[in-house]
Design an enzyme around this catalytic site. Structure first.
Site, PDB file in Angstrom:
ATOM      1  N   HIS A 105       0.856  -1.070  -0.102  1.00 39.96           N
ATOM      2  CA  HIS A 105       0.085   0.064  -0.083  1.00 39.96           C
ATOM      3  C   HIS A 105       0.856   1.334  -0.063  1.00 39.96           C
ATOM      4  CE1 HIS A 105      -4.215   1.430   1.379  1.00 39.96           C
ATOM      5  NE2 HIS A 105      -3.639   2.620   0.859  1.00 39.96           N
ATOM      6  N   LEU A 106       1.000   1.806  -1.135  1.00 42.11           N
ATOM      7  CA  LEU A 106       1.789   3.159  -1.300  1.00 42.11           C
ATOM      8  C   LEU A 106       1.547   4.040  -0.166  1.00 42.11           C
ATOM      9  CD1 LEU A 106       3.290   4.242  -3.832  1.00 42.11           C
ATOM     10  CD2 LEU A 106       1.229   5.559  -4.278  1.00 42.11           C
ATOM     11  N   HIS A 107       2.721   4.783   0.147  1.00 48.51           N
ATOM     12  CA  HIS A 107       2.621   5.728   1.020  1.00 48.51           C
ATOM     13  C   HIS A 107       3.818   6.836   1.036  1.00 48.51           C
ATOM     14  CE1 HIS A 107       4.395   2.202   3.030  1.00 48.51           C
ATOM     15  NE2 HIS A 107       5.265   3.108   3.656  1.00 48.51           N
ATOM     16  N   ILE A 108       3.778   7.940   1.303  1.00 53.66           N
ATOM     17  CA  ILE A 108       4.721   8.947   1.087  1.00 53.66           C
ATOM     18  C   ILE A 108       5.162   9.486   2.360  1.00 53.66           C
ATOM     19  CG2 ILE A 108       5.393  11.182   0.030  1.00 53.66           C
ATOM     20  CD1 ILE A 108       3.116  11.000  -1.832  1.00 53.66           C
TER      21      ILE A 108
END
Ligand SMILES: [Zn+2]
Length: 153
Positions: A105-108
């Site tokens: 799950h993409l996160h910055i």
């Protein structure tokens, strides 16, 4: 008939997105949200996360891209106003080999930095730098996000 709460998933970001009661969430948008990191490298370490469970930039829609960057900008502003850091690391780790703790799950990440704090690689190696209590961090940052996210602000 009342809606049953969403069943827990294997993904902490999907759980945080589905639950209205996660006290680490600082801001919710149409496509994404801002949440404090449970294991901060520095005070104010937060993440901008798309609502959808996806693992690559490739699969983001234009609307998702726009809101993720808008929230990254608001996060920079909120951290600068609240913590007065001397720098901020902004980063995305794609895949386990790149250091992603939650790889699907993409996160910055946004990590406030001060000269003389532990360098980032050492921080990843498990040295923690005096994090304040997460509920205190949330209480400081949430009203700043709410103000900055007003239309026209
Ligand atoms: Zn997810």
């Amino acid at each position: 008939m009342t809606a049953a709460p969403a069943p827990p998933t294997a993904c902490i970001f999907c759980d945080a997105c589905a639950s209205r009661e996660v006290d680490l969430v600082l801001l919710r948008g149409q496509h994404s949200f801002v949440i404090l990191n449970l294991y901060p490298y520095n005070n104010g370490h937060l993440m901008v996360v798309p609502n959808r469970h996806l693992c690559a930039l490739e699969t983001l829609t234009l609307d998702e891209q726009a809101e993720l960057m808008r929230f990254a900008r608001l996060s920079e502003m909120a951290l600068t106003e609240t913590y007065h850091p001397q720098g901020i690391n902004v980063g995305i780790n794609l895949g386990k080999a790149a250091g992603a703790g939650i790889e699907n799950h993409l996160h910055i990440h946004l990590v406030p930095r001060w000269s003389g704090d532990t360098n980032f690689m050492t921080a990843i190696g498990d040295t923690r730098v005096l994090p304040e209590d997460l509920s205190a961090t949330a209480a400081r940052l949430r009203p700043v996000f709410e103000r900055l996210a007003q239309p026209g602000a």
